[in-house]
Motif scaffolding. Structure first.
Motif: not given
Length: 317
Positions: A26-30, A52-68
């Motif tokens: 769900p976050r790839l398009a973001y 704010s929704t977009l910013s949180r989604a990017m933070v969660r994406l990086e957390a899930d990947l474990g990569v900045a």
């Protein structure tokens, strides 16, 4: 209390891949929009989501990947090397999703969509071409993906979703299928033109009890009908050859290999005589079948309605 070992608590590789896919999709398009704009506010405006929704989604994406993925400077962002690598694949993945969406929308288009249609080998020379020609008079842009096969194979393809509709025989009776009888063909006993019965116009099937037969292979509807009619006539046929196509059987009858129970040919074949079978209802019923509960696209619904309107007039006289 028993404790799970660390190996039990960890996800298997396949489970991890499924879970991470569900998390990321769900976050790839973001991600692609933020990477393209290099600005969270502008990306949020394009996507019509709160910043704010977009910013949180990017933070969660990086957390899930474990990569900045981004180096941040306020609302302006720049891709890290890992982010650039990720973006290349994400762009390909999103393009594939878009192509897939375009394809299924095109297939469902009422005027130019696609019908996946199966039919028996014996329907291929005249019946199906005539049906499609008549249907396309009012639906000239509808496309057909055609499959020619024996009945059981087509029903398997219906169940797997590869076919929308099929013409088959016998008309199936199964809880997961819907079937409607459309027409029937009278079967004939086909014999060589120098056969002892060739001077006749009609024959009881029991009169062929001592003959060898050429038939379709087990699994074909016509083979089942042949076996049932012979049993009803009081004998089990002696089989000289089992084939996959009715006209091949006619050729083998002409060559003297045996006799056969077959529907009428599209074109008369030299070397054989076709006898009406009396004393039994020697017919092959033809029906249309589809998967119960399977939603129809507009072109499939239109073709189904067309086929049902041909009840009793499906086959040439």
């Amino acid at each position: 209390m028993a404790h799970k070992s660390s190996s039990e608590s960890r996800l298997s590789p396949s489970s991890y891949e499924q879970d991470i896919t569900h998390l990321l999709a769900p976050r790839l398009a973001y991600f692609e929009a933020v990477a393209r704009h290099e600005h969270v506010t502008r990306a949020a405006h394009e996507l019509a989501v709160p910043q704010s929704t977009l910013s949180r989604a990017m933070v969660r994406l990086e957390a899930d990947l474990g990569v900045a993925l981004f180096a941040r400077n306020g609302r302006t962002v720049a891709l890290t090397p890992a982010g650039r690598t990720f973006l290349t694949t994400v762009e390909r993945a999103l393009a594939e999703v878009e192509r897939a969406a375009d394809s299924v929308r095109a297939d469902a288009d009422p005027t130019s969509g696609k019908v996946n249609f199966g039919f028996l080998h014996t329907m291929g020379s005249e019946t199906v071409p005539a049906l499609i020609r008549a249907f396309r008079a009012d639906h000239p842009r509808v496309r057909f993906q055609l499959v020619q096969n024996y009945g059981e194979a087509m029903l398997a393809r219906l169940r797997s979703g590869e076919l929308d509709l099929c013409l088959t025989s016998p008309v199936p009776d199964a809880p997961d299928l819907v079937a409607r009888r459309l027409d029937e063909q009278r079967l004939r006993l086909v014999v060589p033109d120098d056969h002892r019965l060739a001077s006749r116009k009609r024959v009881r099937l029991s009169e062929a009890a001592d003959e060898t037969f050429v038939t379709l292979e087990p699994g074909y509807g016509l083979r089942r009908i042949t076996d049932d009619l012979c049993e009803e006539a009081g004998f089990k046929p002696r089989i000289a050859f089992e084939g996959e196509e009715a006209e091949t059987l006619r050729g083998l009858v002409a060559a003297g290999l045996g006799v056969a129970l077959l529907p009428p040919p599209a074109v008369a074949r030299p070397g054989v005589v076709e006898l009406s079978v009396t004393g039994q209802r020697a017919v092959r019923e033809i029906g249309v079948a589809w998967l119960d509960g399977h939603p129809d696209t507009p072109p499939v619904a239109a073709f189904k309605e067309f086929l049902l309107s041909r009840r009793g007039h499906l086959l040439p006289d």
